[in-house]
Design a protein around this motif. Structure first.
Motif, PDB file in Angstrom:
ATOM      1  N   LEU A 526      -7.145  75.372  88.972  1.00 43.62           N
ATOM      2  CA  LEU A 526      -8.502  75.852  89.246  1.00 43.62           C
ATOM      3  C   LEU A 526      -9.331  75.893  87.960  1.00 43.62           C
ATOM      4  CD1 LEU A 526      -7.766  78.753  91.775  1.00 43.62           C
ATOM      5  CD2 LEU A 526      -8.867  76.559  92.262  1.00 43.62           C
ATOM      6  N   LYS A 527      -8.689  76.361  86.862  1.00 45.44           N
ATOM      7  CA  LYS A 527      -9.402  76.393  85.581  1.00 45.44           C
ATOM      8  C   LYS A 527      -9.748  74.980  85.107  1.00 45.44           C
ATOM      9  CE  LYS A 527      -7.180  80.685  84.030  1.00 45.44           C
ATOM     10  NZ  LYS A 527      -6.234  81.308  83.036  1.00 45.44           N
ATOM     11  N   ALA A 528      -8.788  74.075  85.284  1.00 46.28           N
ATOM     12  CA  ALA A 528      -9.037  72.690  84.865  1.00 46.28           C
ATOM     13  C   ALA A 528     -10.164  72.076  85.710  1.00 46.28           C
ATOM     14  CB  ALA A 528      -7.764  71.866  85.014  1.00 46.28           C
ATOM     15  N   ASN A 529     -10.182  72.402  86.995  1.00 50.22           N
ATOM     16  CA  ASN A 529     -11.260  71.902  87.864  1.00 50.22           C
ATOM     17  C   ASN A 529     -12.621  72.416  87.415  1.00 50.22           C
ATOM     18  OD1 ASN A 529     -10.086  70.137  89.723  1.00 50.22           O
ATOM     19  ND2 ASN A 529      -9.387  71.809  91.044  1.00 50.22           N
ATOM     20  N   ALA A 530     -12.669  73.677  86.994  1.00 50.36           N
ATOM     21  CA  ALA A 530     -13.935  74.251  86.524  1.00 50.36           C
ATOM     22  C   ALA A 530     -14.423  73.528  85.276  1.00 50.36           C
ATOM     23  CB  ALA A 530     -13.757  75.745  86.259  1.00 50.36           C
ATOM     24  N   ARG A 531     -13.496  73.304  84.326  1.00 53.77           N
ATOM     25  CA  ARG A 531     -13.875  72.563  83.118  1.00 53.77           C
ATOM     26  C   ARG A 531     -14.275  71.132  83.468  1.00 53.77           C
ATOM     27  NH1 ARG A 531      -8.442  72.933  80.614  1.00 53.77           N
ATOM     28  NH2 ARG A 531      -9.244  71.392  79.115  1.00 53.77           N
ATOM     29  N   LEU A 532     -13.522  70.545  84.400  1.00 56.06           N
ATOM     30  CA  LEU A 532     -13.800  69.169  84.807  1.00 56.06           C
ATOM     31  C   LEU A 532     -15.182  69.056  85.464  1.00 56.06           C
ATOM     32  CD1 LEU A 532     -12.335  66.410  84.824  1.00 56.06           C
ATOM     33  CD2 LEU A 532     -11.697  66.895  87.182  1.00 56.06           C
TER      34      LEU A 532
END
Length: 842
Positions: A526-532
């Motif tokens: 989820l964190k990676a998706n937000a950064r992405l």
């Protein structure tokens, strides 16, 4: 090639000039006014005052006068499915989400005695804006014709057409348009010629086009007024829900000259079944459906326009036929061209999206696909141009098409695309493919910030992939990752592969159980998706900026794209004609001042009837400009008359014709009233027929082709004969080419000594069993036999009825009426003979 040259080369002039005010239409005009009066027309508004200058008037119902009844209206096909040509772009465009909308603005002045009409047609699907100005008849035949051709969804008229009383134009339009077409009024102040000129200056694609259009409308004040009201309506009255998709930065403005096409009235279009068959709608019996073997949508549309409005330029037709002949003589070359063109999308609609403000007609996520589609189109165009260049065609049109497709501006567009878009960038359909495409389509080095953001994006995606691999190794699962635009990356595993798993590890969240899969995610994902998502937004902004700059650069050469579209549609049409002629053994027509067709055939029926009987057709001014055709029912008279009409149309669209040889004059008007010999279907309305006859009799000239099938058939014998003879006598002085079929044997008997009259008969033989054998052959031998109609319908009735009818017929024959008329005709004027005999009958 400049814009004016290409206009004269590929554009179809859609109007026919009428510089003579038809004084004989006064009676017709008064009848229309009377009809409006009888309908008790009263002007009604939606509300007490106009809102922003526009109201929806309430017009009379359609129970009154109509040039063509609603049951007979035809419908032009706007789109078509081409084998192997599935549209990829249009299904994804915002513009296609808007229902096809065509606006027609008509300007008339109640003070103008010449019935001058200014016309402006705006097609929101193609961005095409067509202007014209012409002098119409007193009952607006040409205006109704144009309405039926363009099929507008809304018609605008000045409010002076509704106040203080309804004008003839408003009444006739309402009675001759479908109920679904809105007819609205616009305050007259918005019909302003200066605003029209300003609109051309503002909305023309480029400077050259602007100069050409301003020159064409220099003294066309009515057309400019119609344009002014159209632009006002588009700016102020389009609903907000569709305003963005219909907001144009430029229009394809074109003035269509009213001089270079044949006028075919709407009833003729219906009667000859030019667009749609009235009876067999599922079969290809309509002329357009039969003739159209084009492979592009634009070519198909051009075929429709030409059939409804054939050309009248002899030089242009000869050049067109020269190109068709070359294609016929080079079948491999023809096949190669058609195979290449078959891959084209609907070019006009594709290029139209560049006309919208800030290209809002193209969704951001599909802009790269759009650019790739342009690139693919240009590659195909270049291949066609190369093929044309290698063939070195003899036809001028083919050479000109080749020059247009090799336009340097098209090469500039392709170079601009290659400069900014990676060559290995391909068409994207899935969400992940579209996202990767938008991230990596633009070439490295085009935008520095974009390059940095891409590297960050790549790192995050690599991190996600590595994270999924670690989860698989740690928990001994067969996890897979998927991407959706709304959810980003998420995890998925097949239920059948983990049926023994009691529950997922605690670090898996947002678990969704589906029939075959388990979907979930993790906090790290989820964190990676937000950064992405954040870095992706930066990439898309930078990429879209580059793509918009590219589209703006292409916009500078947009006129070349539309020229290419028109050239391709013309090439497709010429290839269609050549293919049809090769397959069906047609000949190339020539043009002179006579009709001479050797062994002419009906283009449709010859393919449906075994051993179709061809006929010669000859019409010479001064010796046989009027042909009288007699024969019993179902002997082939109506087929012959339709054949004459269709062959003339084919010749004047530049198409070979079904005959051994053929020569035609150039006609500027075609009026045909034909009936069907199909006994089970069809009836005539005598009053309607006579009204229509009166409308065009006053506008005949030496360039008019008039086809009349059994005039007066709906009245009593005496009245029908009198009217038929009177009309035929009048037509002798009209100096036009006339083909008339009749059952009245008295007419050819009375007129056979007239110098311009020729009498032909459809041969029929009475067999030994008293039945009829049709030869379908035109002959000068006339056999005066009675009872043919009775023999024809005899099998439908009992023997007693048939025998009684035959006895009555023989008694009438013995009364000597025909013999008396033939005798008196030798000594008296034909008109006097007819009057005397009709008085005796009474």
């Amino acid at each position: 090639m400049n814009a004016s040259n290409i206009s004269s080369f590929v554009q179809t002039n859609l109007f026919e000039r009428n510089t003579v005010t038809e004084s004989n239409d006064s009676n017709s005009a008064s009848s229309v006014q009377q009809t409006a009066s009888e309908l008790n027309l009263s002007r009604a508004r939606l509300g007490s005052k106009p809102t922003a200058g526009i109201n929806k008037p309430i017009l009379p119902s359609k129970s009154g006068y109509s040039l063509a009844s609603s049951a007979q209206r035809f419908s032009l096909a706007k789109t078509r499915s081409t084998p192997g040509n599935v549209s990829r772009f249009t299904a994804t465009s915002r513009a296609t989400a808007v229902q096809e909308r065509i606006l027609c603005t008509i300007f008339e002045s109640t003070k103008d005695v010449n019935s001058t009409i200014g016309l402006c047609i705006l097609n929101f699907s193609t961005g095409e804006l067509i202007l014209s100005e012409f002098i119409d008849s007193q009952i607006f035949i040409r205006t109704v014709h144009k309405i039926q051709i363009y099929e507008p969804t809304e018609i605008l008229l000045p409010n002076t057409s509704f106040s203080p009383t309804y004008s003839k134009l408003a009444t006739i339009l309402k009675l001759n348009t479908p109920d679904s077409v809105k007819i609205s009024e616009v305050t007259s102040k918005y019909f302003n010629k200066q605003n029209g000129q300003d609109a051309i200056s503002k909305y023309s694609i480029d400077e050259e086009t602007k100069k050409v259009n301003l020159l064409h409308v220099l003294d066309k004040n009515f057309a400019l007024c119609a344009l002014s009201a159209t632009v006002y309506f588009v700016k102020e009255q389009i609903p907000k829900s569709t305003a963005k998709a219909m907001e144009f930065k430029s229009f394809r403005i074109r003035f269509e000259n009213p001089e270079n096409t044949m006028l075919i009235d709407s009833r003729t279009i219906l009667g000859l079944e030019l667009i749609e068959s009235k009876i067999y709608k599922r079969n290809h019996l309509a002329f357009y459906k039969f003739l159209d073997e084009t492979v592009t949508n634009d070519g198909s549309s051009l075929a429709q326009k030409h059939i409804l409005q054939p050309l009248t330029s002899k030089k242009g037709l000869e050049h067109r036929l020269e190109s068709v002949q070359f294609l016929m003589e080079n079948s491999d070359f023809l096949k190669e061209l058609r195979n290449e063109m078959e891959t084209f999308e609907d070019l006009d609609k594709i290029f139209c999206h560049l006309l919208s403000v800030n290209h809002v007609a193209i969704e951001p996520e599909f802009k790269i696909n759009y650019v790739l589609l342009l690139k693919s189109t240009l590659h195909t165009t270049k291949r066609i141009a190369t093929t044309l260049q290698k063939a070195n065609p003899s036809g001028m049109f083919l050479k000109e098409v080749g020059c247009i497709l090799l336009n340097n501006k098209l090469s500039e567009i392709e170079s601009a695309i290659d400069e900014k878009i990676n060559k290995d960038c391909s068409w994207a359909t899935s969400n992940i493919d579209q996202q990767n495409q938008r991230c990596y389509a633009v070439k490295k080095g085009t935008n520095g910030l974009l390059d940095i953001s891409r590297q960050v994006y790549r790192n995050i995606v690599d991190e996600i992939v590595q994270n999924v691999k670690q989860l698989n190794d740690t928990h001994e699962l067969s996890l897979d990752y998927k991407y959706e635009r709304r959810r980003g990356f998420y995890l998925r595993l097949k239920r059948k592969d983990h049926s023994e798993l009691p529950f997922l590890p605690s670090n898996f969240v947002n678990v969704i159980l589906k029939k075959e899969f388990i979907e979930c995610t993790t906090l790290d994902l989820l964190k990676a998706n937000a950064r992405l998502e954040e870095i992706l937004r930066e990439i898309l902004i930078a990429s879209e900026q580059v793509i918009d700059e590219l589209l703006n650069e292409i916009m500078g050469n947009l006129s070349a794209l539309f020229m290419m579209s028109e050239a391709v549609s013309l090439l497709d049409l010429l290839c269609c004609f050549a293919k049809k002629a090769m397959n069906l053994e047609y000949c190339l027509p020539k043009f002179s001042d006579i009709i001479y067709i050797k062994k002419g055939r009906h283009p449709i029926l010859e393919n449906l009837i075994k051993s179709f009987v061809p006929n010669d057709i000859i019409s010479l001014q001064g010796s046989s400009s009027m042909q009288l055709i007699t024969g019993c029912n179902r002997s082939g008279k109506s087929v012959y008359l339709r054949q004459v009409s269709l062959l003339c149309i084919m010749a004047q669209i530049g198409c070979p014709v079904p005959a051994e040889s053929a020569t035609f004059p150039i006609f500027n008007k075609l009026h045909a009233r034909v009936c069907s010999d199909t006994m089970e279907i069809g009836s005539s309305n005598f009053s309607s027929e006579m009204k229509e006859m009166a409308y065009f009799l006053g506008a005949l000239d030496s360039q008019t082709l008039l086809i009349l099938d059994e005039v007066g058939r709906g009245s009593s014998i005496g009245d029908g004969l009198a009217i038929s003879l009177a009309i035929t006598e009048y037509l002798l002085s009209a100096n036009c080419s006339v083909f008339v079929s009749t059952h009245f044997r008295e007419i050819p008997a009375l007129l056979r000594n007239k110098p311009s009259v020729s009498h032909f008969h459809m041969k029929t033989e009475v067999t030994r069993t008293a039945s009829l054998k049709m030869h379908y052959k035109l002959t000068t031998d006339f056999e005066a036999t009675s009872g043919n109609g009775i023999r024809l319908v005899g099998p439908l009735f009992g023997k007693k009825i048939s025998e009684t009818a035959m006895t009555i017929a023989k008694l009438l024959e013995k009364s000597g009426r025909y013999q008396r008329m033939a005798h008196l005709q030798k000594h008296k004027d034909p008109d006097t003979v007819a009057v005397n005999e009709l008085e005796k009958d009474k």
